[in-house]
Scaffold this motif. Structure first.
Motif, PDB file in Angstrom:
ATOM      1  N   ARG A 263       1.039  -1.364   0.295  1.00 15.78           N
ATOM      2  CA  ARG A 263      -0.170   0.046   0.105  1.00 15.78           C
ATOM      3  C   ARG A 263       1.611   1.423  -0.117  1.00 15.78           C
ATOM      4  O   ARG A 263       0.475   2.169  -0.537  1.00 15.78           O
ATOM      5  CB  ARG A 263      -1.094  -0.199   1.383  1.00 15.78           C
ATOM      6  N   GLN A 264       1.957   1.289   0.215  1.00 13.65           N
ATOM      7  CA  GLN A 264       2.367   2.369   0.333  1.00 13.65           C
ATOM      8  C   GLN A 264       3.528   2.827  -0.575  1.00 13.65           C
ATOM      9  O   GLN A 264       3.427   3.695  -0.933  1.00 13.65           O
ATOM     10  CB  GLN A 264       4.097   2.133   1.414  1.00 13.65           C
ATOM     11  N   TRP A 265       4.214   1.723  -0.898  1.00  7.66           N
ATOM     12  CA  TRP A 265       4.062   1.379  -2.592  1.00  7.66           C
ATOM     13  C   TRP A 265       3.623   2.354  -3.081  1.00  7.66           C
ATOM     14  O   TRP A 265       3.478   3.149  -4.715  1.00  7.66           O
ATOM     15  CB  TRP A 265       4.639   0.854  -3.161  1.00  7.66           C
ATOM     16  N   GLU A 266       2.332   1.448  -3.950  1.00  7.45           N
ATOM     17  CA  GLU A 266       0.934   2.354  -4.405  1.00  7.45           C
ATOM     18  C   GLU A 266       0.967   4.326  -3.972  1.00  7.45           C
ATOM     19  O   GLU A 266       0.479   4.991  -5.501  1.00  7.45           O
ATOM     20  CB  GLU A 266      -0.253   1.522  -3.583  1.00  7.45           C
ATOM     21  N   ASN A 267       0.746   4.094  -3.547  1.00  8.72           N
ATOM     22  CA  ASN A 267       1.161   6.100  -2.335  1.00  8.72           C
ATOM     23  C   ASN A 267       2.512   6.467  -2.745  1.00  8.72           C
ATOM     24  O   ASN A 267       2.246   8.198  -2.019  1.00  8.72           O
ATOM     25  CB  ASN A 267      -0.144   6.008  -1.793  1.00  8.72           C
ATOM     26  N   CYS A 268       2.850   6.943  -3.507  1.00  8.86           N
ATOM     27  CA  CYS A 268       4.298   6.481  -3.522  1.00  8.86           C
ATOM     28  C   CYS A 268       4.704   7.541  -4.358  1.00  8.86           C
ATOM     29  O   CYS A 268       6.179   8.445  -4.537  1.00  8.86           O
ATOM     30  CB  CYS A 268       5.950   5.572  -2.655  1.00  8.86           C
ATOM     31  N   PHE A 380      13.715   3.392  11.884  1.00  9.22           N
ATOM     32  CA  PHE A 380      13.032   3.594  10.561  1.00  9.22           C
ATOM     33  C   PHE A 380      11.525   4.797  11.100  1.00  9.22           C
ATOM     34  O   PHE A 380      12.304   5.183   9.851  1.00  9.22           O
ATOM     35  CB  PHE A 380      12.563   2.440   9.951  1.00  9.22           C
ATOM     36  N   GLU A 381      10.954   4.196  11.710  1.00  6.97           N
ATOM     37  CA  GLU A 381       9.694   5.109  12.019  1.00  6.97           C
ATOM     38  C   GLU A 381      10.800   6.314  12.542  1.00  6.97           C
ATOM     39  O   GLU A 381       9.930   7.431  11.349  1.00  6.97           O
ATOM     40  CB  GLU A 381       8.639   4.491  12.985  1.00  6.97           C
ATOM     41  N   ALA A 382      11.005   6.535  12.994  1.00  8.03           N
ATOM     42  CA  ALA A 382      11.583   7.431  14.168  1.00  8.03           C
ATOM     43  C   ALA A 382      11.867   8.919  12.406  1.00  8.03           C
ATOM     44  O   ALA A 382      11.800   9.740  11.483  1.00  8.03           O
ATOM     45  CB  ALA A 382      12.509   7.689  14.833  1.00  8.03           C
ATOM     46  N   ALA A 383      12.677   8.262  11.850  1.00  9.44           N
ATOM     47  CA  ALA A 383      13.833   8.634  10.554  1.00  9.44           C
ATOM     48  C   ALA A 383      12.298   9.101   9.675  1.00  9.44           C
ATOM     49  O   ALA A 383      12.823   9.541   9.084  1.00  9.44           O
ATOM     50  CB  ALA A 383      14.626   8.012   9.444  1.00  9.44           C
ATOM     51  N   ARG A 384      11.937   8.092   9.066  1.00  7.96           N
ATOM     52  CA  ARG A 384      10.028   8.167   8.241  1.00  7.96           C
ATOM     53  C   ARG A 384       9.992   9.661   9.486  1.00  7.96           C
ATOM     54  O   ARG A 384       9.333  10.773   7.882  1.00  7.96           O
ATOM     55  CB  ARG A 384      10.048   7.233   8.451  1.00  7.96           C
ATOM     56  N   GLN A 385       8.701   9.387  10.607  1.00  4.26           N
ATOM     57  CA  GLN A 385       8.509  10.826  10.758  1.00  4.26           C
ATOM     58  C   GLN A 385       9.992  12.213  10.069  1.00  4.26           C
ATOM     59  O   GLN A 385       8.714  13.457   9.881  1.00  4.26           O
ATOM     60  CB  GLN A 385       8.311  10.570  11.328  1.00  4.26           C
ATOM     61  N   ALA A 386      10.614  12.135  10.254  1.00  3.15           N
ATOM     62  CA  ALA A 386      11.953  12.973  10.505  1.00  3.15           C
ATOM     63  C   ALA A 386      11.797  13.746   9.285  1.00  3.15           C
ATOM     64  O   ALA A 386      11.447  14.753   8.944  1.00  3.15           O
ATOM     65  CB  ALA A 386      12.876  13.153  10.560  1.00  3.15           C
ATOM     66  N   LEU A 387      12.124  12.978   8.553  1.00  2.00           N
ATOM     67  CA  LEU A 387      11.695  12.951   7.148  1.00  2.00           C
ATOM     68  C   LEU A 387       9.918  13.800   6.509  1.00  2.00           C
ATOM     69  O   LEU A 387       9.830  14.567   5.363  1.00  2.00           O
ATOM     70  CB  LEU A 387      11.844  11.814   5.837  1.00  2.00           C
ATOM     71  N   SER A 388       9.154  12.903   6.813  1.00  2.00           N
ATOM     72  CA  SER A 388       7.525  13.938   6.182  1.00  2.00           C
ATOM     73  C   SER A 388       7.767  14.508   6.871  1.00  2.00           C
ATOM     74  O   SER A 388       7.178  15.842   6.046  1.00  2.00           O
ATOM     75  CB  SER A 388       7.074  12.715   7.067  1.00  2.00           C
ATOM     76  N   ASP A 389       7.782  15.107   8.048  1.00  2.00           N
ATOM     77  CA  ASP A 389       8.100  16.711   8.548  1.00  2.00           C
ATOM     78  C   ASP A 389       8.386  17.461   7.786  1.00  2.00           C
ATOM     79  O   ASP A 389       8.186  19.037   7.795  1.00  2.00           O
ATOM     80  CB  ASP A 389       9.059  16.786  10.465  1.00  2.00           C
ATOM     81  N   GLU A 394       4.346  12.399   3.220  1.00  2.00           N
ATOM     82  CA  GLU A 394       4.024  11.488   3.844  1.00  2.00           C
ATOM     83  C   GLU A 394       5.562  10.529   3.047  1.00  2.00           C
ATOM     84  O   GLU A 394       5.334  10.378   2.216  1.00  2.00           O
ATOM     85  CB  GLU A 394       3.544  11.115   3.292  1.00  2.00           C
ATOM     86  N   ALA A 395       7.415  10.115   3.951  1.00  2.00           N
ATOM     87  CA  ALA A 395       8.054   9.561   3.603  1.00  2.00           C
ATOM     88  C   ALA A 395       7.724   8.049   3.503  1.00  2.00           C
ATOM     89  O   ALA A 395       6.523   7.544   4.568  1.00  2.00           O
ATOM     90  CB  ALA A 395       9.335   9.772   4.445  1.00  2.00           C
ATOM     91  N   VAL A 396       8.436   7.541   2.592  1.00  2.00           N
ATOM     92  CA  VAL A 396       7.818   5.812   2.328  1.00  2.00           C
ATOM     93  C   VAL A 396       9.023   5.202   2.603  1.00  2.00           C
ATOM     94  O   VAL A 396      10.397   5.400   1.857  1.00  2.00           O
ATOM     95  CB  VAL A 396       7.345   5.474   1.387  1.00  2.00           C
TER      96      VAL A 396
END
Length: 458
Positions: A263-268, A380-389, A394-396
């Motif tokens: 699902r992440q890939w479909e919305n990247c 990984f989730e912490a980095a994903r949130q940092a990149l999204s900010d 939304e980072a993928v």
């Protein structure tokens, strides 16, 4: 101090950061050509001086080839290792460049300003995003962010011949809690991406032997075994009509993509039509039943890279050749074992040989498994949130169709996962004339690393 103060510092010092990158880009550190050996050493020296000025304990580590750069800063928190490479590709063909490859400059384009020059994207611009993030963090807080080791290689673009022995000899020093690798790109412009899996690689080359010598096609045409005809039939047997590899045992160790990741890939933000059009195609020609991204990131392949034999000069020569040749590569995923895949491919070829034919194999070709990271780790989730900010998008977690051997070696030799975060774009022309790196990528890359370190280095 808050991360906002660090980000403000990065914005204010961007011109100076670009100037420092330009200095590094002017050093022609081409690793594959011995003529540039001194310049590779000069680039390593430049990085040691920069790292030392930031407060790292940095030094040159000699190898039989080009030197490694290792730097250390002891601090609180998890031990993180950051990897990049300072060597670059050759610049040929030089006549296709719009400016001197090692005379970098900022150029205005329809998509904004870019830094033009060899190494701007691969990998000097990318590694400098991390150093500049550390610089801003120290300027604001008075100390570097956390417990860091820096490892810069000088042979990545020439096959890394010194890498494995170096990692083995320095295992205790370089083993960390997590590796950070910057030598990657974003899945789409403006879409921050963390690579969680990379396909492995297996190389094979074989020769199909038929007649004792090349034969006159009038005297032997009909009765003779023609190696080119037989190798064509053999190659056709590698795949079924749905694009699936028809080699028995080939898919052992292959796993389906989890639905959440799919699902992440479909919305990247991946544009399938643009991706295909770039290569002059209108539809994907891979394994039926899988999306283009799944085919590229999560499915194995068996590709024919070269096929030749017989007379290839001007005009005609009426011979039946004595032999035909084939080069193949397999991209590996999941838990596929290169040795088992090699054995399966060879069994398949030998089982399809006709009477009076034999095959010989190149025994010097290598293979490496896929690198699959534990993306369930909290970093990984912490980095994903940092990149999204930072990117307001939304980072993928993505896959990579290619192979970055260092990620596998970090896992197999040093026993640590790697988090691959880069800010390059697909149009950066890495390895090609007129390589560039978007100023936006450089600027937001620095800000991104500052945010990531703020989240995971404590």
């Amino acid at each position: 101090m808050t991360i906002d103060a660090v980000l403000t510092r990065i914005d204010a010092e961007l011109p100076q950061a670009i100037d420092r990158l330009m200095e590094l880009l002017r050093i022609p550190s081409i690793s594959t050509d011995p003529a540039w050996k001194g310049d590779c050493a000069r680039a390593a020296d430049w990085l040691v001086k920069e790292l030392t000025s930031l407060g790292f304990k940095a030094e040159i580590r000699p190898t039989p080839g080009h030197p490694m750069v290792v730097a250390r800063h002891e601090g609180p928190g998890p031990h993180l290792l950051f990897y990049g490479h300072y060597d670059v590709q050759p610049v040929d063909p030089l006549n296709l460049w719009t400016r001197e490859p090692f005379d970098p400059a900022i150029e205005e384009t329809a998509n904004g300003p870019v830094i033009r020059g060899r190494g701007s994207s691969d990998d000097k611009g990318q590694l400098m995003t991390f150093l500049e993030a550390c610089r801003a963090y120290k300027d604001v807080n008075g100390t570097l962010p956390g417990n860091l080791t820096i490892f810069f290689e000088g042979e990545e673009e020439s096959g890394s011949p010194s890498l494995i022995p170096f990692l083995q000899a320095n295992k205790d020093e370089l083993s960390c809690d997590l590796a950070l690798i910057c030598d990657t790109s974003m899945v789409s412009p403006g879409v921050p991406s963390i690579a969680g899996q990379l396909r492995g690689m297996l190389k094979e080359e074989f020769t199909l032997h038929g007649p004792r010598i090349d034969l006159h096609s009038g005297h032997y045409g009909g009765p003779a075994l023609n190696p080119l005809r037989e190798i064509s039939k053999l190659i056709a047997s590698f795949h079924d009509e749905d694009g699936r590899v028809a080699v028995e045992g080939f898919y052992e160790g292959v796993h389906e993509v989890p639905e959440e990741l799919k699902r992440q890939w479909e919305n990247c933000g991946f544009d399938e039509a643009e991706y295909l059009a770039h290569a002059g195609m209108t539809v994907a020609h891979g394994e039926a039943g899988y999306s283009t991204l799944e085919q590229q990131w999560a499915r194995p392949t068996l590709e024919i890279n070269g096929l030749w034999g017989g007379y290839q000069g001007a005009g005609s020569k009426t011979v039946i050749p004595a032999e035909a040749h084939c080069k193949i590569t397999c991209r590996l995923v999941g838990d596929m074992d290169p040795a088992k895949v090699r054995a399966a491919v060879r069994r398949h070829v030998e089982a399809h040989l006709p009477v009076d034919a034999r095959v010989t194999w190149d025994s010097d070709l290598d293979g490496a498994p896929a690198a699959v990271m534990n993306t369930a780790r909290p970093e990984f989730e912490a980095a994903r949130q940092a990149l999204s900010d930072e990117w307001n998008r939304e980072a993928v977690i993505v896959g990579m169709g290619g192979s970055i051997p260092i990620a596998y070696y970090f896992k197999s030799i040093l026993g640590m996962d790697a988090m691959l975060i880069g800010y390059a774009n697909d149009d950066d022309a890495i390895h090609s004339p007129n390589e560039k790196y978007d100023v936006k990528s450089f600027h937001k890359g620095i800000r991104s690393w500052a945010r990531v370190l703020d989240r995971i280095a404590k």
